[in-house]
Design a protein around this motif. Structure first.
Motif, PDB file in Angstrom:
ATOM      1  N   GLY A   1      19.080  22.938  37.957  1.00 55.68           N
ATOM      2  CA  GLY A   1      18.049  23.889  38.358  1.00 55.68           C
ATOM      3  C   GLY A   1      17.751  24.899  37.264  1.00 55.68           C
ATOM      4  O   GLY A   1      16.585  25.249  37.026  1.00 55.68           O
ATOM      5  N   PHE A   2      18.795  25.383  36.592  1.00 58.66           N
ATOM      6  CA  PHE A   2      18.615  26.352  35.503  1.00 58.66           C
ATOM      7  C   PHE A   2      17.800  25.728  34.374  1.00 58.66           C
ATOM      8  O   PHE A   2      16.831  26.324  33.881  1.00 58.66           O
ATOM      9  CB  PHE A   2      19.985  26.796  34.997  1.00 58.66           C
ATOM     10  CG  PHE A   2      19.927  27.799  33.870  1.00 58.66           C
ATOM     11  CD1 PHE A   2      19.780  29.147  34.136  1.00 58.66           C
ATOM     12  CD2 PHE A   2      20.030  27.384  32.551  1.00 58.66           C
ATOM     13  CE1 PHE A   2      19.732  30.075  33.098  1.00 58.66           C
ATOM     14  CE2 PHE A   2      19.983  28.299  31.511  1.00 58.66           C
ATOM     15  CZ  PHE A   2      19.832  29.646  31.791  1.00 58.66           C
ATOM     16  N   VAL A   3      18.175  24.514  33.971  1.00 61.17           N
ATOM     17  CA  VAL A   3      17.477  23.836  32.877  1.00 61.17           C
ATOM     18  C   VAL A   3      16.023  23.564  33.259  1.00 61.17           C
ATOM     19  O   VAL A   3      15.101  23.779  32.454  1.00 61.17           O
ATOM     20  CB  VAL A   3      18.196  22.520  32.518  1.00 61.17           C
ATOM     21  CG1 VAL A   3      17.370  21.701  31.533  1.00 61.17           C
ATOM     22  CG2 VAL A   3      19.572  22.822  31.931  1.00 61.17           C
ATOM     23  N   VAL A   4      15.802  23.102  34.478  1.00 64.12           N
ATOM     24  CA  VAL A   4      14.443  22.784  34.929  1.00 64.12           C
ATOM     25  C   VAL A   4      13.577  24.038  34.963  1.00 64.12           C
ATOM     26  O   VAL A   4      12.427  24.036  34.502  1.00 64.12           O
ATOM     27  CB  VAL A   4      14.494  22.105  36.319  1.00 64.12           C
ATOM     28  CG1 VAL A   4      13.109  22.061  36.956  1.00 64.12           C
ATOM     29  CG2 VAL A   4      15.047  20.694  36.194  1.00 64.12           C
ATOM     30  N   ALA A   5      14.110  25.143  35.519  1.00 65.03           N
ATOM     31  CA  ALA A   5      13.331  26.376  35.625  1.00 65.03           C
ATOM     32  C   ALA A   5      12.986  26.927  34.251  1.00 65.03           C
ATOM     33  O   ALA A   5      11.845  27.354  34.004  1.00 65.03           O
ATOM     34  CB  ALA A   5      14.104  27.416  36.439  1.00 65.03           C
ATOM     35  N   VAL A   6      13.950  26.937  33.330  1.00 63.51           N
ATOM     36  CA  VAL A   6      13.696  27.465  31.989  1.00 63.51           C
ATOM     37  C   VAL A   6      12.725  26.563  31.224  1.00 63.51           C
ATOM     38  O   VAL A   6      11.826  27.044  30.518  1.00 63.51           O
ATOM     39  CB  VAL A   6      15.018  27.623  31.218  1.00 63.51           C
ATOM     40  CG1 VAL A   6      14.758  27.981  29.751  1.00 63.51           C
ATOM     41  CG2 VAL A   6      15.878  28.705  31.873  1.00 63.51           C
ATOM     42  N   ALA A   7      12.867  25.239  31.378  1.00 67.31           N
ATOM     43  CA  ALA A   7      11.949  24.316  30.715  1.00 67.31           C
ATOM     44  C   ALA A   7      10.524  24.522  31.212  1.00 67.31           C
ATOM     45  O   ALA A   7       9.562  24.519  30.427  1.00 67.31           O
ATOM     46  CB  ALA A   7      12.397  22.868  30.946  1.00 67.31           C
ATOM     47  N   GLY A   8      10.367  24.708  32.524  1.00 68.94           N
ATOM     48  CA  GLY A   8       9.041  24.961  33.064  1.00 68.94           C
ATOM     49  C   GLY A   8       8.455  26.257  32.539  1.00 68.94           C
ATOM     50  O   GLY A   8       7.258  26.337  32.231  1.00 68.94           O
TER      51      GLY A   8
ATOM     52  N   GLU B   1      -0.117  22.395  33.041  1.00 61.36           N
ATOM     53  CA  GLU B   1       0.341  23.752  33.366  1.00 61.36           C
ATOM     54  C   GLU B   1       0.585  23.909  34.866  1.00 61.36           C
ATOM     55  O   GLU B   1       1.542  24.566  35.281  1.00 61.36           O
ATOM     56  CB  GLU B   1      -0.668  24.775  32.853  1.00 61.36           C
ATOM     57  CG  GLU B   1      -0.615  24.921  31.341  1.00 61.36           C
ATOM     58  CD  GLU B   1      -1.740  25.771  30.783  1.00 61.36           C
ATOM     59  OE1 GLU B   1      -1.558  26.348  29.693  1.00 61.36           O
ATOM     60  OE2 GLU B   1      -2.807  25.855  31.423  1.00 61.36           O
ATOM     61  N   TRP B   2      -0.282  23.324  35.694  1.00 61.27           N
ATOM     62  CA  TRP B   2      -0.001  23.341  37.132  1.00 61.27           C
ATOM     63  C   TRP B   2       1.302  22.595  37.431  1.00 61.27           C
ATOM     64  O   TRP B   2       2.087  23.009  38.300  1.00 61.27           O
ATOM     65  CB  TRP B   2      -1.158  22.709  37.901  1.00 61.27           C
ATOM     66  CG  TRP B   2      -2.307  23.627  38.155  1.00 61.27           C
ATOM     67  CD1 TRP B   2      -3.587  23.493  37.696  1.00 61.27           C
ATOM     68  CD2 TRP B   2      -2.295  24.832  38.930  1.00 61.27           C
ATOM     69  NE1 TRP B   2      -4.364  24.547  38.135  1.00 61.27           N
ATOM     70  CE2 TRP B   2      -3.605  25.376  38.892  1.00 61.27           C
ATOM     71  CE3 TRP B   2      -1.303  25.507  39.654  1.00 61.27           C
ATOM     72  CZ2 TRP B   2      -3.943  26.558  39.554  1.00 61.27           C
ATOM     73  CZ3 TRP B   2      -1.631  26.692  40.310  1.00 61.27           C
ATOM     74  CH2 TRP B   2      -2.939  27.201  40.255  1.00 61.27           C
ATOM     75  N   ALA B   3       1.525  21.493  36.710  1.00 62.35           N
ATOM     76  CA  ALA B   3       2.787  20.762  36.890  1.00 62.35           C
ATOM     77  C   ALA B   3       3.966  21.628  36.484  1.00 62.35           C
ATOM     78  O   ALA B   3       5.023  21.610  37.140  1.00 62.35           O
ATOM     79  CB  ALA B   3       2.767  19.473  36.067  1.00 62.35           C
ATOM     80  N   ALA B   4       3.816  22.423  35.391  1.00 63.62           N
ATOM     81  CA  ALA B   4       4.892  23.309  34.952  1.00 63.62           C
ATOM     82  C   ALA B   4       5.197  24.373  35.992  1.00 63.62           C
ATOM     83  O   ALA B   4       6.360  24.743  36.198  1.00 63.62           O
ATOM     84  CB  ALA B   4       4.523  23.961  33.618  1.00 63.62           C
ATOM     85  N   VAL B   5       4.155  24.885  36.668  1.00 62.88           N
ATOM     86  CA  VAL B   5       4.378  25.838  37.754  1.00 62.88           C
ATOM     87  C   VAL B   5       5.225  25.197  38.846  1.00 62.88           C
ATOM     88  O   VAL B   5       6.177  25.794  39.369  1.00 62.88           O
ATOM     89  CB  VAL B   5       3.032  26.329  38.328  1.00 62.88           C
ATOM     90  CG1 VAL B   5       3.263  27.152  39.596  1.00 62.88           C
ATOM     91  CG2 VAL B   5       2.283  27.170  37.302  1.00 62.88           C
ATOM     92  N   GLY B   6       4.902  23.951  39.194  1.00 64.79           N
ATOM     93  CA  GLY B   6       5.691  23.240  40.189  1.00 64.79           C
ATOM     94  C   GLY B   6       7.121  23.001  39.740  1.00 64.79           C
ATOM     95  O   GLY B   6       8.067  23.087  40.539  1.00 64.79           O
ATOM     96  N   VAL B   7       7.295  22.714  38.445  1.00 67.38           N
ATOM     97  CA  VAL B   7       8.633  22.494  37.893  1.00 67.38           C
ATOM     98  C   VAL B   7       9.464  23.770  38.001  1.00 67.38           C
ATOM     99  O   VAL B   7      10.647  23.732  38.381  1.00 67.38           O
ATOM    100  CB  VAL B   7       8.537  22.031  36.425  1.00 67.38           C
ATOM    101  CG1 VAL B   7       9.891  22.122  35.725  1.00 67.38           C
ATOM    102  CG2 VAL B   7       8.036  20.592  36.366  1.00 67.38           C
TER     103      VAL B   7
END
Length: 296
Positions: free
Chosen positions: A254-261, A101-107
């Protein structure tokens, strides 16, 4: 983009403040009075009032962002409010975030940074004349989707209601761009205004129902998809949203990465209750008291 990020911070923080207030009201009132009494006790808490104020401020920031940058950037930033909720919950509610989850915040942060670099200015096209009526029809369709989803059970119900709520919030995002005049006559005869009101109201009702009687993670994931993908496509296809010259691949990534996170943090669609001291597992939703922050 600063306004879009400000909206995410407001919505994400408001969710946690309202959860804290609701939990304090529940502890103060015991088990009596039912949900209505719990809500009345919660609104007397300063944290709940502060959360509502932040929701209002976040909506103002959202409107300003939608009038300045492409919808795809605003939608991704609003989905990032889940990352804000996770971080604030870790502080105020002593929720332990897992390494993933911390990794997802970074993503999420990485994806938003890509979007900030790649996003161009808001599209200057007003869209075809039929788009306002299509938007109003979509808002009505959200209500119909809610009626269908309400007859289901389990994860399909949560997913369909969450997706419908996301589409309703997406209607609000697009409608804000289409309302071009504050003249009373022009405003009252503009289908986009009624689409905004109907879509926002329907989204709130569907999301509340989904969170009360279904999986928070499933409902929030559906909401994130509904409020980001459709509005982004409308902005690019009909409203003229573009990226900076040569930065289109970075914007898409960037859009895909932000939504995936954000999807990885979907359990924070409702702020979880505090984790018992010494417990090593990730906190559950027991004791949660607030809804999502998206679109207020």
């Amino acid at each position: 983009m600063v306004c879009a990020l400000g909206a995410a911070v407001c919505f994400g923080t408001a969710t946690v403040l309202q959860a804290v207030a609701a939990r304090a009201a529940e502890e103060a009132g015991g088990q009596g009075g039912g949900e209505a009494a719990l809500l009345l006790r919660a609104v007397r808490q300063w944290r709940y009032a502060a959360g509502l104020a932040l929701d209002g401020l976040g909506f103002v920031f959202q409107i300003l962002a939608l009038r300045s940058v492409p919808i795809y950037a605003v939608g991704a930033a609003l989905a990032a409010s889940l990352a804000v909720t996770a971080v604030v919950a870790a502080r105020l509610l002593r929720v332990r975030l897992s390494g993933a989850e911390w990794a997802a915040v970074g993503v999420v942060c990485t994806g938003l940074a890509m979007l900030a670099l790649a996003s161009g200015a808001e599209g200057e096209r007003g869209g075809p004349s039929w788009l306002r009526y299509a938007l109003l029809g979509t808002a009505a369709g959200v209500l119909l989707l809610g009626a269908v989803g309400g007859r289901l059970s389990g994860r399909p119900r949560a997913l369909l209601l969450g997706l419908g709520a996301g589409c309703g919030f997406g209607v609000v995002e697009v409608a804000v761009r289409l309302v071009n005049s504050l003249d009373p006559y022009a405003l009252l005869t503009d289908p986009a205004l009624y689409a905004l009101l109907l879509g926002g109201g329907a989204a709130f009702l569907l999301l509340t129902s989904a969170l009360q009687r279904g999986s928070v993670t499933t409902a929030t994931a559906g909401m994130v998809l509904g409020e980001t993908l459709g509005p982004a496509a409308v902005g690019v296809l009909w409203l003229g949203d573009r990226t900076r010259a040569g930065f289109a691949p970075l914007a898409v990534l960037g859009f895909v990465v932000a939504v995936a996170g954000a999807l990885a943090l979907a359990r924070f669609g409702e702020a979880p209750g505090a984790e018992p001291e010494g417990e090593g597992s990730t906190a559950t939703r027991e004791g949660a008291g607030a809804g999502t922050g998206s679109a207020g």
